[in-house]
Design a protein around this motif. Structure first.
Motif, PDB file in Angstrom:
ATOM      1  N   VAL A   1      39.238  42.194  40.298  1.00 20.65           N
ATOM      2  CA  VAL A   1      38.342  41.794  39.322  1.00 20.65           C
ATOM      3  C   VAL A   1      36.997  41.319  39.936  1.00 20.65           C
ATOM      4  CG1 VAL A   1      40.609  41.281  37.932  1.00 20.65           C
ATOM      5  CG2 VAL A   1      40.264  39.489  40.016  1.00 20.65           C
TER       6      VAL A   1
ATOM      7  N   ASN B   1      39.299  37.454  34.604  1.00 16.13           N
ATOM      8  CA  ASN B   1      37.817  36.934  35.236  1.00 16.13           C
ATOM      9  C   ASN B   1      37.161  38.495  35.802  1.00 16.13           C
ATOM     10  OD1 ASN B   1      36.953  33.707  36.019  1.00 16.13           O
ATOM     11  ND2 ASN B   1      38.495  33.814  36.238  1.00 16.13           N
ATOM     12  N   ALA B   2      37.127  39.383  35.277  1.00 14.32           N
ATOM     13  CA  ALA B   2      36.563  40.242  35.588  1.00 14.32           C
ATOM     14  C   ALA B   2      35.677  40.566  35.880  1.00 14.32           C
ATOM     15  CB  ALA B   2      37.637  41.849  34.682  1.00 14.32           C
ATOM     16  N   GLY B   3      34.595  40.819  34.455  1.00 12.59           N
ATOM     17  CA  GLY B   3      33.553  41.012  34.641  1.00 12.59           C
ATOM     18  C   GLY B   3      33.269  42.119  34.093  1.00 12.59           C
TER      19      GLY B   3
ATOM     20  N   THR C   1      34.611  32.738  38.688  1.00 10.67           N
ATOM     21  CA  THR C   1      34.099  33.514  39.188  1.00 10.67           C
ATOM     22  C   THR C   1      34.047  35.401  37.765  1.00 10.67           C
ATOM     23  OG1 THR C   1      36.312  34.214  40.325  1.00 10.67           O
ATOM     24  CG2 THR C   1      34.502  32.868  41.257  1.00 10.67           C
ATOM     25  N   ALA C   2      33.369  34.884  37.011  1.00 14.33           N
ATOM     26  CA  ALA C   2      33.391  35.788  35.605  1.00 14.33           C
ATOM     27  C   ALA C   2      32.749  36.783  35.908  1.00 14.33           C
ATOM     28  CB  ALA C   2      33.210  35.063  34.494  1.00 14.33           C
ATOM     29  N   GLY C   3      31.442  36.747  36.555  1.00  8.63           N
ATOM     30  CA  GLY C   3      30.665  38.079  36.436  1.00  8.63           C
ATOM     31  C   GLY C   3      30.468  38.898  35.164  1.00  8.63           C
TER      32      GLY C   3
ATOM     33  N   THR D   1      34.501  37.291  44.321  1.00  6.74           N
ATOM     34  CA  THR D   1      34.195  38.873  43.311  1.00  6.74           C
ATOM     35  C   THR D   1      34.037  38.420  41.525  1.00  6.74           C
ATOM     36  OG1 THR D   1      36.416  37.358  42.707  1.00  6.74           O
ATOM     37  CG2 THR D   1      37.068  38.844  44.689  1.00  6.74           C
ATOM     38  N   VAL D   2      32.984  38.122  42.290  1.00  8.55           N
ATOM     39  CA  VAL D   2      32.242  37.363  40.728  1.00  8.55           C
ATOM     40  C   VAL D   2      31.377  39.072  39.641  1.00  8.55           C
ATOM     41  CG1 VAL D   2      30.325  36.154  39.923  1.00  8.55           C
ATOM     42  CG2 VAL D   2      31.395  35.112  42.329  1.00  8.55           C
ATOM     43  N   GLY D   3      30.810  39.763  40.248  1.00  7.47           N
ATOM     44  CA  GLY D   3      30.366  40.884  39.666  1.00  7.47           C
ATOM     45  C   GLY D   3      28.953  40.011  39.356  1.00  7.47           C
TER      46      GLY D   3
HETATM   47  K   LIG Z   1      34.972  38.462  38.302  1.00 11.31           K
END
Ligand SMILES: [K+]
Ligand SMILES: [K+]
Lengths: 455, 455
Positions: free
Chosen positions: B63, B178-180, B281-283, B397-399
C-alpha cells in the motif's frame, strides 16, 4: 525585595551547575567577540562588525571552525592570537581553566565547583576531579608541543623559521582542540599528499577527541581487558567509525576528480584516512568538501552528527551514545531484556539518556535545517544538502563546510552561532539548564504500568 | 537427510511467525507481479517487463503508491483490477485474509495462526483475535462503501455513471488502505479545491491510519478518560501531527505559486489540510510535490518517516513510537526515572522497543538514501533532497514523490521495491524474522552493571 530575589536567583544558580556552564561559556564568547570587533583585529583596520565578531568568537570558543571570513587573510596577528586563546580556553573547557586558576591562587575547591566540573567533564564521581584537571592541563600542553614539533618539520622549510614555528603552534593547538581553524587559507588542501602533516594532525585530532578519562584509564591499566567499560566502548566505536569512514570515502571518491580521483594510490589512502578522521570533529579538510559526491557528503554528515567521545574537545552526540543505542537495538532484536557488552550490563537510565541525546540532537538539527532553508533561500548555488551539512557541522562543532558560510544572511549567521553554542555544551546540558525541576513525588507511589504498541 | 533438514526448516518456520509473515507477503507480491507482467495487463498489449511488474505489485501490496508508470494511462481494466485487489489484500493484511478464509471453510484457528496474527496486528493478547479479524473485515468494507458513495457525488457528474462509480470505488479503497494509487492520472491535483473529494479522502486516510484496535476501544468506551493508554497516545499524536503539518504547510507555502500561492484563502486552507493528512501515509497529493519549497519537503519527509499508527494500513515508525520517544526524552530532561502519561507508567521494554524501531528505521533510510545517491547519479534534474524524499516515501509506504520514480534505474527500482517491502512489514518484524535466536542463559545470572558516559 530586590535583594531577596537576587539571592534566590543565586541559590537557583548554585543548584543548577548546567546553567552556570551555559552562562560561563556565553560570557567567554561575548568577551572574545568584543576583542575581535576591535578595528586592530582586522587586517583592513576596520571593525568586522559585531555579528561576524560574535560568530568567529563562538566558533573559536566552541572549537567549531566555521568561518565567515578567511582566517588567514582577514585577521591581524592580534586577531589570530585572540582566536587561538579562545580555542585553547574553549578546548580545555572554561571550568577546567577556572579550576586551574583556583589551584594557582591556592583557593580551596568547593563542592559546588566540583559539581560544575562534573557536569562539564561528564564524570560520575566527585573524587579525583582535581587530579583529573591537573592531568588535563599538563597532557594538553605536552601533546600540543609534541604535535607542533612534528608539524615544524614541514612548516619551517615551507614558510621559514618564524612563520613556520607560529604555523606549527597554531595548527597543533587547533588540531588537538578539534577547532579546525587554519591560518594557511585553504585548510590542509595544500598538504593533501604530505604524510607528516596528515598523520600529525590526524593523531592530534584523534587524541583530542577520545576524552581525558580514556587516556587515564589506558595509561593506568594498560590491558584492554582491564579497561573501564567506557574506555572499551569509546575505543571500539572510534576505530569502527574510522574504518567505516575510510573505506566508504576511498571507494566512493576513488574516481572523483574533484577530490582524490587524480591522486596516486598512496595519496588516495592518505587523503581517505584524513577525511575519515576530520568529521569527528576536527573540521580540517585536505580535499574540497564541495567537490565530494552527495553520498560522501551524507556519510560525513552522519559522522559529524555522531562526533567524538564524551569529556573531550569533540562535539556531536558522542561515540558512546551511538554505541549504547546500537547495543540496545541489537538486544531488542534478539529478544533480550538486558543490554550487555564485554561481560557488563548497561543500566537502563544510561540507555534512556542515550535516547534523549539522540532525540534532542535530531530535533535541533531538523529545526535548524528547516529554518535555514527558509532564511537562506537566496543561496541559489547551494542545495538543501549543503544547508544540512552546514547545520550538522555547527551542531557537531566540526567546522567543515560545503562553502556557504560566508554567504549566510545575518539571521543565518546568528542561527549557526546559537547552534555551535548548543552543540558544544551538548543537547542535554542545555536542556538541564533550562528544564523545570521535577515536581516532588508524594512518597513512593508509582503510577500503574500500561502497555502500548509501538513500531 | 534432506527430509530431516526440511522438517527442521518447517519447525524453525513455525517457531518464527515474523518469518511466515515476511514469506507470505513476498509470495503475494510475486503472484501480483506475474499477473501484471501479462501482456493483457498493459494497455499497449506488450508486457511491462518483470522489474516494473514487481515494482508495481510491491507498491500495491505494501500500500505504498509509488509508480514507475502512470497507473491511469498504462494499465488495462484487468491491470487496474489486479492492482485494486492487491491493495485490498495488502491493506487488510494477508493473515487477516487467511483467517477469513479459514473461518469461511470452518477450519479451526490454531495457536500458531493466532501467533502469526499477533505479530501482524501487533496485539498483546491472543484472545479476541478472531473477533478482531471479523471486525476488521466488516468495518473495512462498510467504511470503503460509505467513502465511495461520498466520492460518487463528485465523480459521477465529472466522469459519467459507470466510470464515476468505478473511480469512486477505486479511490475509496485506495484511500482507506492508504495505498495512494490513483487512476485519474495526476493524483488529486484536479480536485485541489473540491471540499467533498478532499474531506472524503482525508477522512478515509485518517480512519485507515488509526488502527483497528483504536476504533474498537473508542466505540466500546466512548469517553477519552476510559480509553486505553494506546488509544489516547494515538489520538493525541495524530491530532498533534496533523495540526503541525497543517500550520507549517500553510505558512511556508502561503505565497508559493507552484503550490497554493495562487489559490483563494479557503482553498489554501483545504489544500494545507489535505497535504498535512497525506504524508501519513496516504500518498495522494492535491498540489505538486516537486513544487514545494525545500523546507516543506523536509517537513513532509519527517511526517512520512513517522507515519501512521500501529495495526493500521499505515507505514512509518508509527505515531506511538514517536510519542513514547518524546515522553522518554522529556522524562530524562526532567530527571525523572519513570516515563509517565495520563496517569500510567510506560514499561521500560516498550521504550527500548521504540528506540529499536527508531534506530533501525533511521539506519534503513540512511543506507538506502546513500545507495540510491550512488546508483542514480545520472538523475541530474533531481537533488539529494528528492532522493531522500523518495526513500522515506518508500520506507513509510507513503507513495508521494518529487517526480523521479519513473526515471529510476533498474537497480534503483529494485532497491525501492525492497524498501517498500521492509517498510510495510516494519523494521522490527524484518529484524525478528532474520535475527539469530538469543542464546539460552544459564540460570538467573546477570552480568554486573557498569556505567558509561553518554551525550
Ligand atoms: K501509501
Ligand atoms: K571543530
Amino acid at each position: 525585595m530586590i535583594k531577596i530575589e537576587l539571592k534566590n536567583r543565586m541559590n537557583e544558580l548554585k543548584s543548577n551547575p548546567a546553567q552556570v556552564l551555559v552562562l560561563g561559556f556565553a560570557a567567554l564568547i561575548f568577551i572574545g567577540a568584543t576583542l575581535l570587533n576591535l578595528p586592530m583585529a582586522s587586517a583592513s583596520g576596520r571593525s568586522i562588525g559585531f555579528i561576524d565578531a560574535l560568530f568567529t568568537s563562538a566558533s573559536a570558543v566552541c572549537v567549531t571552525g566555521l568561518v565567515v571570513v578567511n582566517t588567514a587573510a582577514h585577521w591581524t596577528i592580534f586577531g589570530k592570537i585572540v582566536i587561538l586563546v579562545l580555542i585553547q580556553i574553549g578546548g580545555l573547557g572554561f571550568m577546567t581553566m577556572a579550576t586551574l586558576v583556583s589551584l594557582l591562587i591556592g583557593k580551596k575547591i568547593t563542592l559546588k565547583d566540583r559539581l560544575i566540573m562534573q557536569e562539564e567533564l561528564n564524570q560520575f564521581t566527585l573524587s579525583g576531579l582535581v587530579k583529573l584537571t591537573r592531568y588535563i592541563i599538563i597532557s594538553t600542553f605536552v601533546i600540543e608541543a609534541i604535535g607542533a614539533v612534528f608539524l615544524a618539520f614541514k612548516f619551517i622549510p615551507e614558510y621559514g623559521t618564524l612563520q613556520g614555528i607560529w604555523y606549527s603552534i597554531f595548527h597543533a593547538i587547533s588540531a588537538y582542540c578539534n577547532a579546525g581553524f587554519d591560518i594557511i587559507g585553504n585548510s590542509m588542501e595544500s598538504f593533501v599528499t604530505s604524510p607528516i602533516v596528515n598523520f600529525t594532525i590526524s593523531i592530534l585530532v584523534i587524541l583530542g577527541g577520545l576524552g581525558y578519562s580514556v587516556y587515564i584509564d589506558m595509561t593506568e591499566n594498560r590491558k584492554f581487558k582491564k579497561f573501564l567499560l567506557h574506555t572499551k566502548v569509546v575505543l571500539v566505536m572510534s576505530i569502527g567509525l574510522l574504518v567505516l569512514g575510510f573505506l566508504v570515502f576511498l571507494i566512493v571518491e576513488y574516481n572523483n576528480p574533484q577530490t582524490i580521483g587524480n591522486l596516486s594510490f598512496g595519496s588516495k589512502l592518505i587523503a581517505s584516512f584524513f577525511q575519515s578522521v576530520v568529521p569527528r570533529t576536527a573540521g580540517f579538510n585536505s580535499v574540497s568538501m564541495a567537490g565530494t559526491t552527495n553520498a560522501t557528503a551524507f556519510l560525513i554528515i552522519i559522522l559529524m552528527f555522531i562526533g567524538g567521545s564524551p569529556g573531550s574537545t569533540a562535539g556531536g552526540i558522542k561515540t558512546t551514545t551511538m554505541g549504547v543505542i546500537l547495543l540496545a537495538v541489537v538486544a531488542v532484536v534478539r529478544g533480550e531484556t538486558d543490554v550487555e557488552i564485554f561481560g557488563r550490563r548497561i543500566p537502563n537510565e544510561i540507555i534512556f539518556r542515550a535516547l534523549a541525546v539522540l532525540g534532542i540532537g535530531l530535533l535541533i538539527v531538523i529545526i535548524v535545517t528547516m529554518t535555514l532553508s527558509l532564511t537562506e533561500n537566496n543561496l541559489e548555488d547551494y542545495s538543501f544538502l549543503d544547508i544540512t551539512f552546514e547545520t550538522v557541522s555547527a551542531f557537531g562543532t566540526v567546522g567543515l563546510s560545503r562553502g556557504l558560510t560566508p554567504y549566510l544572511s545575518d539571521i543565518g549567521r546568528i542561527i549557526i552561532t546559537i547552534t555551535m553554542f548548543i552543540g558544544r555544551l551538548g543537547p542535554l546540558t542545555m536542556a538541564f539548564a533550562f528544564a523545570k525541576k521535577r515536581r516532588e513525588k508524594k512518597g513512593l507511589y508509582r503510577y500503574p504500568e500500561e502497555r502500548i504498541t509501538v513500531g
